[in-house]
Design a protein around this motif. Sequence first.
Motif, PDB file in Angstrom:
ATOM      1  N   TYR A 293       0.757   8.582  -0.589  1.00 36.22           N
ATOM      2  CA  TYR A 293       0.050   9.033   0.612  1.00 36.22           C
ATOM      3  C   TYR A 293      -0.111  10.536   0.470  1.00 36.22           C
ATOM      4  CZ  TYR A 293      -0.961  10.008   5.536  1.00 36.22           C
ATOM      5  OH  TYR A 293      -1.547  10.421   6.713  1.00 36.22           O
ATOM      6  N   MET A 294      -1.371  11.024   0.542  1.00 33.01           N
ATOM      7  CA  MET A 294      -1.661  12.432   0.302  1.00 33.01           C
ATOM      8  C   MET A 294      -2.481  12.994   1.461  1.00 33.01           C
ATOM      9  SD  MET A 294      -2.741  11.905  -3.718  1.00 33.01           S
ATOM     10  CE  MET A 294      -3.071  13.628  -4.072  1.00 33.01           C
ATOM     11  N   LYS A 295      -2.110  14.206   1.906  1.00 36.95           N
ATOM     12  CA  LYS A 295      -2.867  14.915   2.939  1.00 36.95           C
ATOM     13  C   LYS A 295      -3.423  16.199   2.326  1.00 36.95           C
ATOM     14  CE  LYS A 295      -3.325  14.284   6.772  1.00 36.95           C
ATOM     15  NZ  LYS A 295      -4.396  13.588   7.547  1.00 36.95           N
TER      16      LYS A 295
ATOM     17  N   TYR B  94       3.266  12.231  -0.867  1.00 40.98           N
ATOM     18  CA  TYR B  94       4.468  11.432  -0.649  1.00 40.98           C
ATOM     19  C   TYR B  94       4.310  10.166  -1.482  1.00 40.98           C
ATOM     20  CZ  TYR B  94       4.575  14.621   3.308  1.00 40.98           C
ATOM     21  OH  TYR B  94       4.546  15.745   4.086  1.00 40.98           O
ATOM     22  N   GLU B  95       5.275   9.902  -2.343  1.00 39.15           N
ATOM     23  CA  GLU B  95       5.097   8.839  -3.338  1.00 39.15           C
ATOM     24  C   GLU B  95       6.400   8.100  -3.565  1.00 39.15           C
ATOM     25  OE1 GLU B  95       4.237   8.864  -8.123  1.00 39.15           O
ATOM     26  OE2 GLU B  95       2.996  10.137  -6.848  1.00 39.15           O
ATOM     27  N   ALA B  96       6.302   6.797  -3.797  1.00 37.19           N
ATOM     28  CA  ALA B  96       7.455   5.978  -4.171  1.00 37.19           C
ATOM     29  C   ALA B  96       7.036   5.064  -5.307  1.00 37.19           C
ATOM     30  CB  ALA B  96       7.954   5.161  -2.981  1.00 37.19           C
ATOM     31  N   GLY B  97       7.967   4.804  -6.213  1.00 34.85           N
ATOM     32  CA  GLY B  97       7.632   3.977  -7.362  1.00 34.85           C
ATOM     33  C   GLY B  97       8.790   3.109  -7.807  1.00 34.85           C
TER      34      GLY B  97
ATOM     35  N   ARG C   6      15.937   9.610  -7.352  1.00 30.20           N
ATOM     36  CA  ARG C   6      15.764   8.442  -8.227  1.00 30.20           C
ATOM     37  C   ARG C   6      17.064   7.653  -8.320  1.00 30.20           C
ATOM     38  NH1 ARG C   6      14.966  10.557 -14.454  1.00 30.20           N
ATOM     39  NH2 ARG C   6      14.873  12.719 -13.786  1.00 30.20           N
ATOM     40  N   TRP C   7      16.893   6.342  -8.327  1.00 30.92           N
ATOM     41  CA  TRP C   7      18.033   5.419  -8.437  1.00 30.92           C
ATOM     42  C   TRP C   7      17.819   4.549  -9.655  1.00 30.92           C
ATOM     43  CZ3 TRP C   7      18.486   0.024  -6.220  1.00 30.92           C
ATOM     44  CH2 TRP C   7      19.784  -0.479  -6.391  1.00 30.92           C
ATOM     45  N   THR C   8      18.774   4.589 -10.569  1.00 31.73           N
ATOM     46  CA  THR C   8      18.696   3.812 -11.810  1.00 31.73           C
ATOM     47  C   THR C   8      19.916   2.900 -11.875  1.00 31.73           C
ATOM     48  OG1 THR C   8      17.691   5.777 -12.812  1.00 31.73           O
ATOM     49  CG2 THR C   8      18.296   3.987 -14.297  1.00 31.73           C
ATOM     50  N   PRO C   9      19.841   1.719 -11.256  1.00 27.83           N
ATOM     51  CA  PRO C   9      21.025   0.852 -11.182  1.00 27.83           C
ATOM     52  C   PRO C   9      21.461   0.315 -12.533  1.00 27.83           C
ATOM     53  CG  PRO C   9      19.085  -0.285 -10.365  1.00 27.83           C
ATOM     54  CD  PRO C   9      18.685   1.127 -10.572  1.00 27.83           C
ATOM     55  N   ASN C  10      20.513   0.199 -13.477  1.00 32.22           N
ATOM     56  CA  ASN C  10      20.832  -0.265 -14.824  1.00 32.22           C
ATOM     57  C   ASN C  10      19.766   0.269 -15.770  1.00 32.22           C
ATOM     58  OD1 ASN C  10      18.566  -2.154 -14.604  1.00 32.22           O
ATOM     59  ND2 ASN C  10      19.941  -3.363 -13.287  1.00 32.22           N
ATOM     60  N   ASP C  11      19.827  -0.131 -17.030  1.00 32.97           N
ATOM     61  CA  ASP C  11      18.911   0.448 -18.018  1.00 32.97           C
ATOM     62  C   ASP C  11      17.542  -0.211 -18.039  1.00 32.97           C
ATOM     63  OD1 ASP C  11      19.629  -1.951 -19.098  1.00 32.97           O
ATOM     64  OD2 ASP C  11      20.310  -1.160 -21.024  1.00 32.97           O
ATOM     65  N   THR C  12      17.269  -1.136 -17.105  1.00 26.92           N
ATOM     66  CA  THR C  12      15.949  -1.767 -17.071  1.00 26.92           C
ATOM     67  C   THR C  12      15.229  -1.593 -15.736  1.00 26.92           C
ATOM     68  OG1 THR C  12      16.907  -3.896 -16.399  1.00 26.92           O
ATOM     69  CG2 THR C  12      16.591  -3.519 -18.777  1.00 26.92           C
ATOM     70  N   ASN C  13      15.840  -0.914 -14.782  1.00 23.99           N
ATOM     71  CA  ASN C  13      15.214  -0.742 -13.477  1.00 23.99           C
ATOM     72  C   ASN C  13      15.381   0.695 -12.997  1.00 23.99           C
ATOM     73  OD1 ASN C  13      14.430  -3.614 -12.409  1.00 23.99           O
ATOM     74  ND2 ASN C  13      16.485  -3.857 -13.291  1.00 23.99           N
ATOM     75  N   MET C  14      14.351   1.196 -12.315  1.00 23.09           N
ATOM     76  CA  MET C  14      14.407   2.525 -11.721  1.00 23.09           C
ATOM     77  C   MET C  14      13.504   2.567 -10.499  1.00 23.09           C
ATOM     78  SD  MET C  14      12.953   5.789 -11.333  1.00 23.09           S
ATOM     79  CE  MET C  14      11.750   6.069 -12.616  1.00 23.09           C
ATOM     80  N   VAL C  15      14.013   3.144  -9.422  1.00 23.08           N
ATOM     81  CA  VAL C  15      13.262   3.343  -8.181  1.00 23.08           C
ATOM     82  C   VAL C  15      13.285   4.837  -7.870  1.00 23.08           C
ATOM     83  CG1 VAL C  15      13.074   2.788  -5.726  1.00 23.08           C
ATOM     84  CG2 VAL C  15      13.917   1.064  -7.338  1.00 23.08           C
ATOM     85  N   TYR C  16      12.134   5.382  -7.447  1.00 22.42           N
ATOM     86  CA  TYR C  16      12.112   6.799  -7.098  1.00 22.42           C
ATOM     87  C   TYR C  16      11.272   7.026  -5.849  1.00 22.42           C
ATOM     88  CZ  TYR C  16       7.340   7.272  -8.957  1.00 22.42           C
ATOM     89  OH  TYR C  16       5.987   7.143  -9.173  1.00 22.42           O
ATOM     90  N   ALA C  17      11.567   8.138  -5.182  1.00 23.97           N
ATOM     91  CA  ALA C  17      10.761   8.609  -4.059  1.00 23.97           C
ATOM     92  C   ALA C  17      10.631  10.117  -4.214  1.00 23.97           C
ATOM     93  CB  ALA C  17      11.404   8.252  -2.730  1.00 23.97           C
ATOM     94  N   THR C  18       9.424  10.637  -3.971  1.00 26.18           N
ATOM     95  CA  THR C  18       9.194  12.059  -4.172  1.00 26.18           C
ATOM     96  C   THR C  18       8.254  12.608  -3.108  1.00 26.18           C
ATOM     97  OG1 THR C  18       8.562  13.732  -5.808  1.00 26.18           O
ATOM     98  CG2 THR C  18       7.237  11.753  -5.732  1.00 26.18           C
ATOM     99  N   ALA C  19       8.467  13.867  -2.779  1.00 34.85           N
ATOM    100  CA  ALA C  19       7.550  14.617  -1.916  1.00 34.85           C
ATOM    101  C   ALA C  19       7.217  15.909  -2.648  1.00 34.85           C
ATOM    102  CB  ALA C  19       8.192  14.911  -0.569  1.00 34.85           C
TER     103      ALA C  19
END
Length: 764
Positions: A584-586, A563-566, A519-532
């Motif tokens: 994306y799910m298998k 596999y998920e990104a948000g 997860r990347w949280t560049p500031n207190d109003t934005n967050m990007v994540y990727a997970t498996a």
Amino acid sequence: MKLQHTTSAIALLAGMSMAVPALAAPTPTPAPQEQSTSLEVLIVTAQKREENVQTTPISISAVSGTNLAKDRVLTLEDLGHNMTGISFTANSPQSNEINIRGVVNTRLSSPTSDQSVSTFVDDVYVSRSGNLNSSFYDVSRIEVVRGPQGVLLGKNVAGGAVNIISNAPNFDRSGKFTVSLGNYDLRQTQGYFTGALTNTLAGRFSFQTIHRGGYAHDILHNVDVENLDSVQMRAQVAYRPENSDLRASLNVDYAKDSNDGVNRVGLKSTTLPASFTPWSSTRSLIEAKLGRKLSIRESLPIWPQFKGDAAPSPQRAEHKTYDIIGKVEKDVTPTIRFSSITGYRNNQSYTLYDQTGLGPANGYNVAGALLFAEPVNFIEGVRQFSEEVRLTSTDSDSRLDWIVGAYYQKSKVHQYNRFWGESTVLPTLSGESHWDDYGRNEDKAIFAQLGYKITDTLKFEVGARYTKDQKGGTQRGIIVATGDRLNPNDTAPLTPLTTNFFTPYNESWTKLTPQATLRWTPNDTNMVYATASVGFKGGGFQGNASNAFAAATPYNPESVKNYEAGFKTELFDRTVRSNTAVFYMKYTDLQVQQTLASCLCNVISNAPGATIKGVESDLQWAPNHWFHGWASGSYVDATYDEFVFAGVNNSGHLMQRTPKYQGAIGAEVTTSVGSWDDALSARLSYRWQGKMPWAPENTTWEKAYGTLDGRITLTSPDKSWTVSAFGKNLTDEVYRTNIIAFFQEEMSSFGAPRTFGFEVSAAF
């Protein structure tokens, strides 16, 4: 945030920068931070820590108790019909089916069957879906997690999880009492009282009663069906010693509900191959005798007279449940917290219903070709114990955080099931068959998760859970009687039983379910994540089996790789909140139960593979204190990769009971009335879902439909009382919650019609 509701998902997804489902509603704890917006800070605990939902790297919706009450979301069915990315079907009053991202537990109700979407009450896993027929009351929030969470939530969270969290005791004294009256003779009361019992002990008592007349009518016996009578109560105590970090609580919950059965109507299918139509043609013959059309809210269910009984047994369903939950938290060092959650649940249920809603003994002496009736009776007792212990790091200044824990769960399930049949022609559809099934289920697991802040804005988390799943028991099949009054010489046992048998069964499985998240949280109003992540659902054994071999042969566990990104963001001084997740799910060995035409019986099989991909989106806008708007949508493309069952090739077909599109839209407006500031509020919401296939063959479909809900509330200046008018399904949309295909007919169960009423609440 308010509970999500719907419009066309295509329009929503095009216009809302794809917002994730984490924003369904505001949670009441903790208090929102002060800021120039009415969007509240949402706190969730799905990852075993209190976290702001905007910085939680999973797809999650948190629906506050306040918004559950506003939208009259009282059951899992209501929840499934008020959110996107989740849907609800029900094969019977004992088989609730929650579908998240195409993952659904369809008609799996044997003593060893598991859910694909798990349900938790106050963080305690509920092993049987039929145990949750009782209504919600005095709820703090409901968290809906999408996608597998195999590390912290464990087995049977292949598709996601629903966690129902009760309001906790408070040392400040308060209370509330609410009365609701409505159509269908609705009479509902609910309330709570909380306060300090001593300087270190707080208590809370909550209750709810519901009486509602039937949505449908049994014209054969002149009885309303789909009615409800329920009583629920909960007592809680919380221990908070002075000058100590010890926290302990004890919850004791009791619920009892009953109804007079279900409404099943045979409808001639427009998509199934041409064949016999026994029930719809018989309904037409009855209509000719009555001189009027029969409504879809009218049926003629058969009451079976089981062997040895002096009189027929009427349709009915009853559930009695009590559970005890104990929680303890204590800091064992300044930076390590110990947590224990102990749960015990006892459930007794009785369900008798006619699967076809019409049979030869219909009171009008008419019968279409091949007409038969097969009422079924399920009697189930469940005892469940679980224990989870965790150690959690609490040093907020450290770049490293971690959780380690162990889990144990044991359940004993006894089912005694009675099938009774009467047929005009067909063999194997008359007589009486019983099954006596004792199941024992035991799960053991250890888990750990480690998080490390690579930089102040970038964090990596990795975890794994090892689970051992043991299942065993015995099943007996009993031919009680053959033949019926129409075919007294028929010697074939009633389907699906083919012979008397008794057999033990036993099997165990193990699974490692890892997960990694960046997860990347560049500031207190934005967050990007990727997970498996990897999810796992246990295997099991066929209930109501045809013979000993079928009863002792296990079906395989199912597993899923996700596999998920948000992306989660707040804009314009936090007056806009927009979240999006793509996934994306298998799937491997997806468990599917279908009705086999050759024996008119249910058989569980494993679909070798399935692929699920999609996007979930959510948007909120609160430019000022008097207006709040929301919209959400989901797109799910779920197909079987390879699946051949009983000679039918379902490969490439859409997965059953999964709408490709869902959407919601709604708004709430508050205004003053004279000198009463912010006294009047109006709320309107609309939910829509696209058509979906009912079965893997994709030959039966539910058409697209939408429901409109509304509420108007007047609040006194001192907030001590409110008066509300509410309406659900205001356009009286007809939709179905289940179908079973026989010949060219669809045995249909219908959702609730238009309901409305008034509500008065007093707080003190």
